[in-house]
Design a protein around this motif. Structure first.
Motif, PDB file in Angstrom:
ATOM      1  N   PRO A  69       0.835  -1.210   0.000  1.00 43.03           N
ATOM      2  CA  PRO A  69       0.000   0.000   0.000  1.00 43.03           C
ATOM      3  C   PRO A  69       0.867   1.257   0.000  1.00 43.03           C
ATOM      4  O   PRO A  69       1.818   1.356   0.769  1.00 43.03           O
ATOM      5  CB  PRO A  69      -0.805  -0.125   1.298  1.00 43.03           C
ATOM      6  CG  PRO A  69      -0.849  -1.593   1.578  1.00 43.03           C
ATOM      7  CD  PRO A  69       0.476  -2.114   1.102  1.00 43.03           C
ATOM      8  N   ASN A  70       0.534   2.220  -0.861  1.00 42.85           N
ATOM      9  CA  ASN A  70       1.377   3.421  -0.977  1.00 42.85           C
ATOM     10  C   ASN A  70       0.566   4.658  -1.313  1.00 42.85           C
ATOM     11  O   ASN A  70       1.075   5.604  -1.873  1.00 42.85           O
ATOM     12  CB  ASN A  70       2.457   3.182  -2.040  1.00 42.85           C
ATOM     13  CG  ASN A  70       1.857   3.000  -3.424  1.00 42.85           C
ATOM     14  OD1 ASN A  70       0.635   2.893  -3.561  1.00 42.85           O
ATOM     15  ND2 ASN A  70       2.688   2.979  -4.442  1.00 42.85           N
ATOM     16  N   ASP A  71      -0.726   4.662  -1.006  1.00 42.60           N
ATOM     17  CA  ASP A  71      -1.578   5.790  -1.351  1.00 42.60           C
ATOM     18  C   ASP A  71      -1.196   7.010  -0.508  1.00 42.60           C
ATOM     19  O   ASP A  71      -0.841   6.862   0.663  1.00 42.60           O
ATOM     20  CB  ASP A  71      -3.028   5.399  -1.073  1.00 42.60           C
ATOM     21  CG  ASP A  71      -4.013   6.379  -1.662  1.00 42.60           C
ATOM     22  OD1 ASP A  71      -4.430   6.178  -2.806  1.00 42.60           O
ATOM     23  OD2 ASP A  71      -4.361   7.361  -0.965  1.00 42.60           O
ATOM     24  N   PRO A  72      -1.282   8.199  -1.091  1.00 46.18           N
ATOM     25  CA  PRO A  72      -0.946   9.403  -0.298  1.00 46.18           C
ATOM     26  C   PRO A  72      -1.826   9.593   0.942  1.00 46.18           C
ATOM     27  O   PRO A  72      -1.445  10.329   1.851  1.00 46.18           O
ATOM     28  CB  PRO A  72      -1.168  10.551  -1.289  1.00 46.18           C
ATOM     29  CG  PRO A  72      -1.091   9.939  -2.634  1.00 46.18           C
ATOM     30  CD  PRO A  72      -1.545   8.517  -2.499  1.00 46.18           C
ATOM     31  N   GLU A  73      -3.002   8.958   0.992  1.00 52.16           N
ATOM     32  CA  GLU A  73      -3.835   9.086   2.192  1.00 52.16           C
ATOM     33  C   GLU A  73      -3.259   8.317   3.385  1.00 52.16           C
ATOM     34  O   GLU A  73      -3.698   8.501   4.513  1.00 52.16           O
ATOM     35  CB  GLU A  73      -5.260   8.571   1.919  1.00 52.16           C
ATOM     36  CG  GLU A  73      -6.064   9.432   0.962  1.00 52.16           C
ATOM     37  CD  GLU A  73      -6.491  10.771   1.559  1.00 52.16           C
ATOM     38  OE1 GLU A  73      -6.246  11.005   2.751  1.00 52.16           O
ATOM     39  OE2 GLU A  73      -7.058  11.581   0.803  1.00 52.16           O
ATOM     40  N   LEU A  74      -2.327   7.426   3.141  1.00 58.11           N
ATOM     41  CA  LEU A  74      -1.764   6.640   4.251  1.00 58.11           C
ATOM     42  C   LEU A  74      -0.554   7.371   4.825  1.00 58.11           C
ATOM     43  O   LEU A  74       0.354   7.745   4.085  1.00 58.11           O
ATOM     44  CB  LEU A  74      -1.347   5.250   3.746  1.00 58.11           C
ATOM     45  CG  LEU A  74      -2.467   4.436   3.100  1.00 58.11           C
ATOM     46  CD1 LEU A  74      -1.929   3.093   2.604  1.00 58.11           C
ATOM     47  CD2 LEU A  74      -3.610   4.212   4.075  1.00 58.11           C
ATOM     48  N   PRO A  75      -0.548   7.596   6.137  1.00 53.04           N
ATOM     49  CA  PRO A  75       0.568   8.346   6.709  1.00 53.04           C
ATOM     50  C   PRO A  75       1.887   7.597   6.626  1.00 53.04           C
ATOM     51  O   PRO A  75       1.921   6.372   6.630  1.00 53.04           O
ATOM     52  CB  PRO A  75       0.155   8.577   8.161  1.00 53.04           C
ATOM     53  CG  PRO A  75      -0.968   7.654   8.426  1.00 53.04           C
ATOM     54  CD  PRO A  75      -1.549   7.215   7.124  1.00 53.04           C
ATOM     55  N   LEU A  76       2.956   8.367   6.570  1.00 50.69           N
ATOM     56  CA  LEU A  76       4.299   7.798   6.458  1.00 50.69           C
ATOM     57  C   LEU A  76       4.674   7.033   7.724  1.00 50.69           C
ATOM     58  O   LEU A  76       4.685   7.592   8.811  1.00 50.69           O
ATOM     59  CB  LEU A  76       5.285   8.938   6.266  1.00 50.69           C
ATOM     60  CG  LEU A  76       6.758   8.551   6.345  1.00 50.69           C
ATOM     61  CD1 LEU A  76       7.162   7.741   5.140  1.00 50.69           C
ATOM     62  CD2 LEU A  76       7.620   9.786   6.487  1.00 50.69           C
ATOM     63  N   LYS A 131      -9.725   6.514   8.871  1.00 47.18           N
ATOM     64  CA  LYS A 131     -10.327   7.752   8.375  1.00 47.18           C
ATOM     65  C   LYS A 131     -11.102   7.434   7.107  1.00 47.18           C
ATOM     66  O   LYS A 131     -10.833   6.443   6.420  1.00 47.18           O
ATOM     67  CB  LYS A 131      -9.283   8.828   8.130  1.00 47.18           C
ATOM     68  CG  LYS A 131      -8.414   8.615   6.907  1.00 47.18           C
ATOM     69  CD  LYS A 131      -7.502   9.814   6.674  1.00 47.18           C
ATOM     70  CE  LYS A 131      -6.446   9.460   5.646  1.00 47.18           C
ATOM     71  NZ  LYS A 131      -5.432  10.498   5.476  1.00 47.18           N
ATOM     72  N   GLN A 175       4.148   1.188   4.028  1.00 44.09           N
ATOM     73  CA  GLN A 175       5.251   2.071   3.681  1.00 44.09           C
ATOM     74  C   GLN A 175       4.799   3.130   2.684  1.00 44.09           C
ATOM     75  O   GLN A 175       3.922   2.911   1.882  1.00 44.09           O
ATOM     76  CB  GLN A 175       6.365   1.232   3.067  1.00 44.09           C
ATOM     77  CG  GLN A 175       7.514   2.039   2.542  1.00 44.09           C
ATOM     78  CD  GLN A 175       8.656   1.140   2.180  1.00 44.09           C
ATOM     79  OE1 GLN A 175       8.545  -0.061   2.272  1.00 44.09           O
ATOM     80  NE2 GLN A 175       9.743   1.734   1.762  1.00 44.09           N
ATOM     81  N   MET A 176       5.424   4.289   2.727  1.00 44.01           N
ATOM     82  CA  MET A 176       5.059   5.399   1.866  1.00 44.01           C
ATOM     83  C   MET A 176       6.300   6.026   1.273  1.00 44.01           C
ATOM     84  O   MET A 176       7.277   6.216   1.965  1.00 44.01           O
ATOM     85  CB  MET A 176       4.365   6.474   2.711  1.00 44.01           C
ATOM     86  CG  MET A 176       2.950   6.148   3.031  1.00 44.01           C
ATOM     87  SD  MET A 176       1.911   6.681   1.703  1.00 44.01           S
ATOM     88  CE  MET A 176       2.305   8.416   1.684  1.00 44.01           C
ATOM     89  N   PRO A 177       6.248   6.403   0.007  1.00 43.67           N
ATOM     90  CA  PRO A 177       7.402   7.055  -0.594  1.00 43.67           C
ATOM     91  C   PRO A 177       7.434   8.541  -0.228  1.00 43.67           C
ATOM     92  O   PRO A 177       7.001   9.390  -0.989  1.00 43.67           O
ATOM     93  CB  PRO A 177       7.178   6.849  -2.089  1.00 43.67           C
ATOM     94  CG  PRO A 177       5.695   6.743  -2.222  1.00 43.67           C
ATOM     95  CD  PRO A 177       5.168   6.201  -0.937  1.00 43.67           C
ATOM     96  N   LYS A 195      -4.978  -3.674  -1.489  1.00 41.75           N
ATOM     97  CA  LYS A 195      -5.239  -2.468  -2.279  1.00 41.75           C
ATOM     98  C   LYS A 195      -4.274  -1.381  -1.831  1.00 41.75           C
ATOM     99  O   LYS A 195      -3.833  -1.375  -0.681  1.00 41.75           O
ATOM    100  CB  LYS A 195      -6.691  -2.020  -2.114  1.00 41.75           C
ATOM    101  CG  LYS A 195      -7.660  -3.055  -2.662  1.00 41.75           C
ATOM    102  CD  LYS A 195      -9.094  -2.589  -2.717  1.00 41.75           C
ATOM    103  CE  LYS A 195      -9.958  -3.734  -3.251  1.00 41.75           C
ATOM    104  NZ  LYS A 195     -11.333  -3.337  -3.500  1.00 41.75           N
ATOM    105  N   SER A 196      -4.004  -0.466  -2.761  1.00 40.78           N
ATOM    106  CA  SER A 196      -2.949   0.520  -2.493  1.00 40.78           C
ATOM    107  C   SER A 196      -3.325   1.484  -1.380  1.00 40.78           C
ATOM    108  O   SER A 196      -2.455   2.054  -0.739  1.00 40.78           O
ATOM    109  CB  SER A 196      -2.672   1.317  -3.769  1.00 40.78           C
ATOM    110  OG  SER A 196      -3.831   2.056  -4.126  1.00 40.78           O
TER     111      SER A 196
END
Lengths: 185, 488
Positions: A127-134, B29, B465-467, B281-282
């Motif tokens: 998961p890497n959506d911008p809505e998910l916090p870092l 949320k 994880q987030m870029p 899902k992303s």
């Protein structure tokens, strides 16, 4: 222990769970019927029990859980800004707790384990959506980021420990947890 | 009708966020994307946190696991404790538990069901149902209930207290106890402890019955709203016991289609992977399970009280069975998919748990007999129970050196992921399209989520994880650390 005398103005109290399990909130509710005495003395602001989404100016803030993502840090800062007295509640807030078990692991490898190779997983992706916090690469205790006024230990702290903390602060004295209320499991 | 999961063109749409979803456990949320005419294009419930249990359990000695995994969730720690212990029973070869271990664990579990259901209804959900979905947010909470209906609030608090006390005498403490061990339990329940609990029973049963009466009255008095609000048809999944009875601790898996036809039955829990898969899902750290034979589009399902009470053929305790019959009659024997009917089903289960506790407290096996069993060691085990919020699956592999090599968890709320998302899309279609999204209207979205009693703490066990790049700054404004995440 009895509740302190009813004061003219109720103290405002905010609570939140960051990277925790809500067990500390459950232990707070384990004061059972003393909850009704407490509600005579305090007014709840932001809390999982209310629909107030942001913390207003408060006398007391109780935070359970450590910091595992940027959102946790954001909420912590909001609480520090708004609360005169801020308490780190429970093992995770004080040391990172069990979630800090991941601090010795590589985050990327953890992600791959869960989302790419999980035995029942299909459509594997991370998961890497911008809505998910870092996520932070390590789980931090609260005092790594802001000043904390009190620490209430335990996993979770007992209901009696919560009761002593809150009633002492309402009465304007320093909380005194005896040996029997200081526990770490 | 669009699916509303993903907007065709998200650019330029207005974003509304409900952040955090409140009066639920855990961190979630909702984001809603609207165009200039306030037409809804996208609605998503995001689970925004991760904690990484499935990975960091690996390498731990197996006997630590039932105590560690409780920390997934402080609201239903007993569920994780027992699901892990059940999986590890198989690893230590305890295919059949001693009567003492079986009774103590069941008692602990029923205490858990009772306290969790009481917490959810009285402390979290009832303000919406008693005061109205759009009532003043300052009063729409347990404090408001205590002010308006003090006796009801008191009963809720004391029902929860009783459940917590059942947990304390079986597990040692109310939150994160240690009663179950692989192969059994570590203590008896004394006769004095049983007597203390028995003294409260008649009152608990009376309040539990009153709870069912209250919710059925609320439902039937506002029939159209309760039957149609957010209703989305889906399959149903739960354990069932012998003769298809409602079973919360141990049984086989049964699934029904949206009309009630049985899709599979009697499935050995060890074989869960033959029927269930999880899509990633992303936009959420929580996976999206589905019945693999039907695929992700048609195979999603509901778990929890509404699924269980309709999936079973009978309830083995008389008061709850009478209430199940009344529930079925109210829907003319058909399956209801109304999220608000979760509350009614949940309180039927609360009554059932109280009856089961009453029955068990008379069982002397609680107080005497061997605590643990063993047998030939095995390398793998799956433990499935019905947690308060639904089917909970724990799956472990353990190496000969006693260290865990694989952990897979499908928690109750995860099973309901698609269902919760579909239900809030229904609410958005019916109530938000074309209207200004006020606080009151947005609470309608949360009311639909709350019906599932989601435990988003449980559901945040996975790692994500987030870029992005973030600065961690201390109280004096000094940079503690700069964190960088690249897309894998």
């Amino acid at each position: 222990m009895t509740a302190p005398a009813k004061s003219a103005k109720k103290l405002k109290v905010a609570t939140a769970s960051l990277a925790g399990c809500f067990g500390c909130h459950m232990s707070l509710l384990d004061i059972d019927e003393r909850l009704f005495d407490l509600l005579e003395l305090v007014e709840l602001d932001r809390s999982p029990l209310t629909d107030l989404k942001h913390c207003g100016p408060c006398d007391l803030g109780l935070l359970e859980g450590g910091l595992c993502n940027a959102e946790n840090v954001h909420v912590l800062r909001e609480f520090r800004r708004q609360c005169k007295t801020l308490v780190a509640v429970g093992a995770c807030a004080i040391t990172g707790g069990l979630p800090a078990q991941r601090n010795s692991l590589d985050v990327r490898e953890c992600l791959q384990t869960v989302y790419l190779t999980g035995p029942s997983t299909t459509h594997a992706r991370i998961p890497n959506d911008p809505e998910l916090p870092l996520p932070l690469d390590r789980v931090h205790p609260l005092h790594d980021v802001v000043r904390i006024d009190y620490f209430l230990p335990g996993c979770p702290p007992s209901a009696d420990a919560f009761w002593e903390l809150i009633t002492a602060l309402i009465a304007g004295r320093t909380p005194a947890l005896g040996h029997d209320r200081l526990r770490y499991d | 009708m669009t699916t509303l999961e993903t907007a065709a063109k998200p650019e330029g749409l207005r974003r509304i966020a409900i952040d955090p979803v409140s009066r639920v456990e855990g961190h979630g949320k909702v984001t809603i994307l609207l165009d200039d005419q306030r037409k809804v294009h996208q609605v998503r419930l995001h689970i925004v946190e991760f904690r990484g249990f499935e990975r960091f359990i690996q390498g731990r000695p197996y006997w630590e696991v039932p105590v560690m995994v409780q920390r997934l969730c402080g609201i239903c720690p007993v569920s994780h404790h027992l699901a892990a212990a059940k999986a590890l029973d198989l690893v230590v070869g305890a295919k059949t538990l001693t009567p003492t271990a079986d009774r103590v664990r069941r008692l602990m579990h029923y205490g858990q069901i009772l306290q969790s259901h009481a917490l959810h209804f009285f402390h979290l959900a009832s303000p919406d149902l008693l005061f109205g979905f759009g009532s003043a947010p300052a009063k729409r909470n347990v404090v408001g209930v205590a002010a308006a209906q003090p006796e009801l609030a008191r009963q809720g608090v004391l029902l929860r207290k009783f459940g917590q006390e059942v947990i304390r005498v079986t597990a040692g403490k109310r939150v994160h106890g240690t009663g179950a061990v692989p192969g059994g339990v570590n203590k008896h329940v004394t006769r004095a402890e049983r007597d203390e609990l028995k003294a409260a029973l008649s009152q608990v049963l009376e309040w539990a019955r009153a709870g069912v009466q209250l919710i059925s009255r609320l439902h039937l008095a506002n029939r159209h709203l309760y039957d149609t609000f957010g209703t989305a048809k889906s399959n149903l999944l739960s354990l069932v016991g012998a003769r298809g009875a409602l079973e919360l601790y141990d049984g086989t898996l049964r699934a029904r289609d949206p009309d009630g036809k049985i899709l599979f039955d009697g499935l050995d829990c060890q074989q869960y992977r033959s029927r269930i898969a999880e899509e990633v899902k992303s936009w959420s750290y929580m996976k999206f399970p589905y019945l693999s034979a039907l695929g992700p589009e048609a195979g999603w399902y509901k778990v929890g009280p509404l699924a269980r009470v309709q999936n079973c053929d009978v309830i083995t305790t008389p008061l709850a069975e009478a209430e199940r019959a009344a529930f079925r009659d109210a829907f003319d024997g058909a399956i209801t998919h109304a999220p608000l009917a979760y509350h009614w089903a949940r309180l039927i289960e609360l009554l059932h748990a109280a009856e089961l506790i009453a029955r068990l407290l008379d069982d002397d096996a609680l107080s005497e007999g061997p605590l643990t069993a063993t047998g030939p060691r095995r390398a793998e085990g799956v433990g499935v129970i019905e947690a308060p919020r639904g089917t909970l699956i724990h799956h472990y592999k353990v190496a000969p050196d006693d260290l865990v090599t694989m952990c897979n968890l499908i928690v109750s709320t995860t099973h309901n992921n698609t269902a919760m998302n579909e239900v809030i899309r229904e609410v958005a279609r019916a109530e938000l399209d074309g209207r200004e999204p006020t606080e009151a209207l947005l609470n309608h979205v949360e009311v639909a989520i709350r019906a599932f009693d989601p435990c988003l703490s449980c559901a945040t066990h996975a790692l994500g994880q987030m870029p992005l790049l973030v600065d961690l700054v201390d109280a004096q404004g000094l940079l503690v650390k700069q964190l960088r995440r690249d897309s894998p």
